[in-house]
Motif scaffolding. Structure first.
Motif, PDB file in Angstrom:
ATOM      1  N   GLU A  98       0.686  -1.124  -0.070  1.00 17.16           N
ATOM      2  CA  GLU A  98       0.159   0.074   0.184  1.00 17.16           C
ATOM      3  C   GLU A  98       0.740   1.295   0.052  1.00 17.16           C
ATOM      4  OE1 GLU A  98      -3.768   2.014   2.314  1.00 17.16           O
ATOM      5  OE2 GLU A  98      -2.849   0.239   3.316  1.00 17.16           O
ATOM      6  N   LEU A  99       1.907   1.147   0.718  1.00 13.58           N
ATOM      7  CA  LEU A  99       2.945   2.412   0.710  1.00 13.58           C
ATOM      8  C   LEU A  99       3.539   2.810  -0.490  1.00 13.58           C
ATOM      9  CD1 LEU A  99       4.356   4.663   2.565  1.00 13.58           C
ATOM     10  CD2 LEU A  99       5.858   2.775   3.205  1.00 13.58           C
ATOM     11  N   HIS A 100       3.904   1.518  -1.268  1.00 15.52           N
ATOM     12  CA  HIS A 100       4.259   1.608  -2.665  1.00 15.52           C
ATOM     13  C   HIS A 100       3.509   2.229  -3.654  1.00 15.52           C
ATOM     14  CE1 HIS A 100       5.806  -0.495  -6.288  1.00 15.52           C
ATOM     15  NE2 HIS A 100       6.255   0.842  -6.442  1.00 15.52           N
ATOM     16  N   GLU A 101       2.107   1.926  -3.499  1.00 16.25           N
ATOM     17  CA  GLU A 101       1.094   2.465  -4.449  1.00 16.25           C
ATOM     18  C   GLU A 101       0.497   4.086  -4.037  1.00 16.25           C
ATOM     19  OE1 GLU A 101      -0.279   0.979  -7.036  1.00 16.25           O
ATOM     20  OE2 GLU A 101       1.009  -0.334  -6.766  1.00 16.25           O
ATOM     21  N   ILE A 102       0.753   4.202  -2.600  1.00 14.70           N
ATOM     22  CA  ILE A 102       0.770   5.778  -2.418  1.00 14.70           C
ATOM     23  C   ILE A 102       1.667   6.574  -2.784  1.00 14.70           C
ATOM     24  CG2 ILE A 102       0.853   7.438  -0.276  1.00 14.70           C
ATOM     25  CD1 ILE A 102      -0.685   5.003   1.268  1.00 14.70           C
ATOM     26  N   GLY A 103       3.025   5.993  -2.657  1.00 12.72           N
ATOM     27  CA  GLY A 103       4.234   6.786  -3.323  1.00 12.72           C
ATOM     28  C   GLY A 103       4.213   7.057  -4.826  1.00 12.72           C
ATOM     29  N   LYS A 104       3.638   5.771  -5.271  1.00 18.15           N
ATOM     30  CA  LYS A 104       3.572   6.158  -6.933  1.00 18.15           C
ATOM     31  C   LYS A 104       2.552   7.132  -7.353  1.00 18.15           C
ATOM     32  CE  LYS A 104       2.820   2.017  -8.337  1.00 18.15           C
ATOM     33  NZ  LYS A 104       2.460   0.636  -9.140  1.00 18.15           N
ATOM     34  N   TRP A 105       1.369   7.029  -6.636  1.00 11.77           N
ATOM     35  CA  TRP A 105       0.242   8.050  -6.654  1.00 11.77           C
ATOM     36  C   TRP A 105       0.827   9.457  -6.485  1.00 11.77           C
ATOM     37  CZ3 TRP A 105      -2.082  11.685  -3.317  1.00 11.77           C
ATOM     38  CH2 TRP A 105      -3.009  12.046  -4.056  1.00 11.77           C
ATOM     39  N   ALA A 106       1.505   9.580  -5.296  1.00 11.69           N
ATOM     40  CA  ALA A 106       2.020  11.007  -5.073  1.00 11.69           C
ATOM     41  C   ALA A 106       2.839  11.793  -5.868  1.00 11.69           C
ATOM     42  CB  ALA A 106       2.636  11.017  -3.568  1.00 11.69           C
ATOM     43  N   PHE A 107       3.968  10.731  -6.366  1.00 12.14           N
ATOM     44  CA  PHE A 107       4.828  11.399  -7.372  1.00 12.14           C
ATOM     45  C   PHE A 107       4.542  11.277  -8.668  1.00 12.14           C
ATOM     46  CE2 PHE A 107       7.988  10.882  -3.775  1.00 12.14           C
ATOM     47  CZ  PHE A 107       8.796  11.799  -4.117  1.00 12.14           C
ATOM     48  N   LEU A 108       3.564  10.349  -9.109  1.00 12.48           N
ATOM     49  CA  LEU A 108       3.146  10.193 -10.394  1.00 12.48           C
ATOM     50  C   LEU A 108       1.808  10.842 -10.819  1.00 12.48           C
ATOM     51  CD1 LEU A 108       4.874   6.724 -11.071  1.00 12.48           C
ATOM     52  CD2 LEU A 108       5.876   8.867 -11.483  1.00 12.48           C
ATOM     53  N   ASP A 109       1.155  11.102  -9.927  1.00 15.16           N
ATOM     54  CA  ASP A 109      -0.103  11.775 -10.255  1.00 15.16           C
ATOM     55  C   ASP A 109      -0.298  12.985  -9.455  1.00 15.16           C
ATOM     56  OD1 ASP A 109      -2.617  11.744 -11.791  1.00 15.16           O
ATOM     57  OD2 ASP A 109      -3.620  11.040  -9.946  1.00 15.16           O
ATOM     58  N   GLY A 110      -0.138  12.856  -8.195  1.00 13.02           N
ATOM     59  CA  GLY A 110      -0.402  14.103  -7.391  1.00 13.02           C
ATOM     60  C   GLY A 110       0.420  15.093  -7.758  1.00 13.02           C
ATOM     61  N   VAL A 111       1.487  15.018  -7.939  1.00 11.72           N
ATOM     62  CA  VAL A 111       2.336  16.226  -8.230  1.00 11.72           C
ATOM     63  C   VAL A 111       1.763  16.953  -9.609  1.00 11.72           C
ATOM     64  CG1 VAL A 111       4.900  16.959  -9.180  1.00 11.72           C
ATOM     65  CG2 VAL A 111       4.555  15.293  -7.226  1.00 11.72           C
ATOM     66  N   TYR A 112       1.752  16.147 -10.663  1.00  9.58           N
ATOM     67  CA  TYR A 112       1.304  16.788 -11.817  1.00  9.58           C
ATOM     68  C   TYR A 112      -0.120  17.508 -11.692  1.00  9.58           C
ATOM     69  CZ  TYR A 112       4.356  14.180 -14.769  1.00  9.58           C
ATOM     70  OH  TYR A 112       5.442  13.456 -15.245  1.00  9.58           O
ATOM     71  N   ASP A 113      -0.991  16.979 -10.961  1.00  7.60           N
ATOM     72  CA  ASP A 113      -2.313  17.603 -10.391  1.00  7.60           C
ATOM     73  C   ASP A 113      -2.152  18.890  -9.601  1.00  7.60           C
ATOM     74  OD1 ASP A 113      -5.118  17.537 -10.391  1.00  7.60           O
ATOM     75  OD2 ASP A 113      -4.834  17.183  -8.218  1.00  7.60           O
ATOM     76  N   TYR A 114      -1.198  18.849  -8.599  1.00  5.45           N
ATOM     77  CA  TYR A 114      -0.819  19.869  -7.740  1.00  5.45           C
ATOM     78  C   TYR A 114      -0.403  21.031  -8.726  1.00  5.45           C
ATOM     79  CZ  TYR A 114       1.165  22.888  -4.255  1.00  5.45           C
ATOM     80  OH  TYR A 114       1.608  24.004  -3.294  1.00  5.45           O
ATOM     81  N   LEU A 115       0.645  20.845  -9.603  1.00  2.00           N
ATOM     82  CA  LEU A 115       1.244  21.910 -10.265  1.00  2.00           C
ATOM     83  C   LEU A 115       0.322  22.398 -11.154  1.00  2.00           C
ATOM     84  CD1 LEU A 115       4.643  20.421 -11.160  1.00  2.00           C
ATOM     85  CD2 LEU A 115       4.144  22.206  -9.504  1.00  2.00           C
ATOM     86  N   GLU A 116      -0.567  21.760 -11.925  1.00  2.00           N
ATOM     87  CA  GLU A 116      -1.750  22.235 -12.703  1.00  2.00           C
ATOM     88  C   GLU A 116      -2.672  23.257 -12.087  1.00  2.00           C
ATOM     89  OE1 GLU A 116      -4.634  20.710 -16.176  1.00  2.00           O
ATOM     90  OE2 GLU A 116      -2.797  19.251 -15.704  1.00  2.00           O
ATOM     91  N   ARG A 117      -3.324  22.559 -10.875  1.00  2.00           N
ATOM     92  CA  ARG A 117      -4.372  23.134 -10.067  1.00  2.00           C
ATOM     93  C   ARG A 117      -3.898  24.683  -9.182  1.00  2.00           C
ATOM     94  NH1 ARG A 117      -6.026  21.020  -5.888  1.00  2.00           N
ATOM     95  NH2 ARG A 117      -4.767  19.189  -5.856  1.00  2.00           N
ATOM     96  N   VAL A 118      -2.692  24.454  -8.708  1.00  2.00           N
ATOM     97  CA  VAL A 118      -2.283  25.319  -7.847  1.00  2.00           C
ATOM     98  C   VAL A 118      -1.219  26.596  -8.792  1.00  2.00           C
ATOM     99  CG1 VAL A 118      -0.932  26.027  -5.756  1.00  2.00           C
ATOM    100  CG2 VAL A 118      -2.577  23.815  -5.654  1.00  2.00           C
ATOM    101  N   CYS A 119      -0.443  25.937  -9.366  1.00  2.00           N
ATOM    102  CA  CYS A 119       0.559  26.932 -10.255  1.00  2.00           C
ATOM    103  C   CYS A 119       0.034  27.219 -11.664  1.00  2.00           C
ATOM    104  CB  CYS A 119       2.091  26.215 -10.029  1.00  2.00           C
ATOM    105  SG  CYS A 119       2.614  25.934  -8.292  1.00  2.00           S
ATOM    106  N   HIS A 120      -1.048  26.637 -11.866  1.00  2.00           N
ATOM    107  CA  HIS A 120      -1.298  26.660 -13.303  1.00  2.00           C
ATOM    108  C   HIS A 120      -0.263  26.310 -14.429  1.00  2.00           C
ATOM    109  CE1 HIS A 120      -4.976  28.435 -11.459  1.00  2.00           C
ATOM    110  NE2 HIS A 120      -4.116  29.019 -11.012  1.00  2.00           N
ATOM    111  N   LEU A 121       0.461  25.204 -14.012  1.00  2.00           N
ATOM    112  CA  LEU A 121       1.558  24.789 -14.790  1.00  2.00           C
ATOM    113  C   LEU A 121       1.297  23.454 -15.335  1.00  2.00           C
ATOM    114  CD1 LEU A 121       4.433  25.008 -15.743  1.00  2.00           C
ATOM    115  CD2 LEU A 121       5.242  23.987 -13.443  1.00  2.00           C
TER     116      LEU A 121
END
Length: 166
Positions: A98-121
């Motif tokens: 589960e930790l592995h899946e959370i890490g993959k999601w955080a780095f490989l999906d969450g980061v892209y989503d955050y940069l797009e939503r918050v920084c409009h990047l």
């Protein structure tokens, strides 16, 4: 990586304002930015590098860490350290998948989503995650996962990122 046009715009801003505001809102100051008699700006390497280095180590990694931290709050796993772009966590064996899946999601999906939503990047650089499990830091075989960014750079072949590397 930034195009020459973007780097030229950053340099122009630094020369005019003695500072450059990053897309994330952080302002870098260049009080000594000048064009010398030879046409060179000694601050040019810093003007170009700080933007990229900051995004990688001061924005992307902390965003992923915060996502991981929130996701594991009801688990026994906990974050124990970070080194550059590595996140070190401790977890009982039954939580490692589960930790592995959370890490993959955080780095490989969450980061892209955050940069797009918050920084409009619309971040267009591929990211990857390596995951190791062991009783001591650095032990175990690393499982690597790469992802295609949501926005692609022209002329870049992303097809090899579609496979998981083990």
């Amino acid at each position: 990586f930034p195009s020459h046009d973007i780097q030229a715009r950053w340099e122009k801003e630094a020369l005019a304002n003695k500072s450059v505001r990053a897309v994330t809102g952080l302002t870098f100051h260049y009080p000594n930015a000048v064009i010398t008699s030879s046409g060179y700006n000694p601050e040019f390497p810093s003007i170009c590098n700080y933007q990229v280095q900051n995004l990688a180590t001061a924005e992307i990694v902390p965003v992923a860490i915060v996502y991981i931290w929130h996701c594991i709050k009801d688990m026994q796993a906990f974050l124990s350290n970070t080194v550059h772009d590595s996140v070190i966590a401790e977890a009982p064996p039954e939580e490692t998948d589960e930790l592995h899946e959370i890490g993959k999601w955080a780095f490989l999906d969450g980061v892209y989503d955050y940069l797009e939503r918050v920084c409009h990047l619309k971040f267009n650089v591929p990211l990857g995650v390596g995951f190791q499990v062991g009783t001591h830091w650095g032990e175990g075989s690393e499982v690597k996962t790469a992802v295609q960014p949501r926005t692609h750079m022209k002329g870049v072949d992303y097809s090899r990122l579609e496979k998981k590397h083990e």
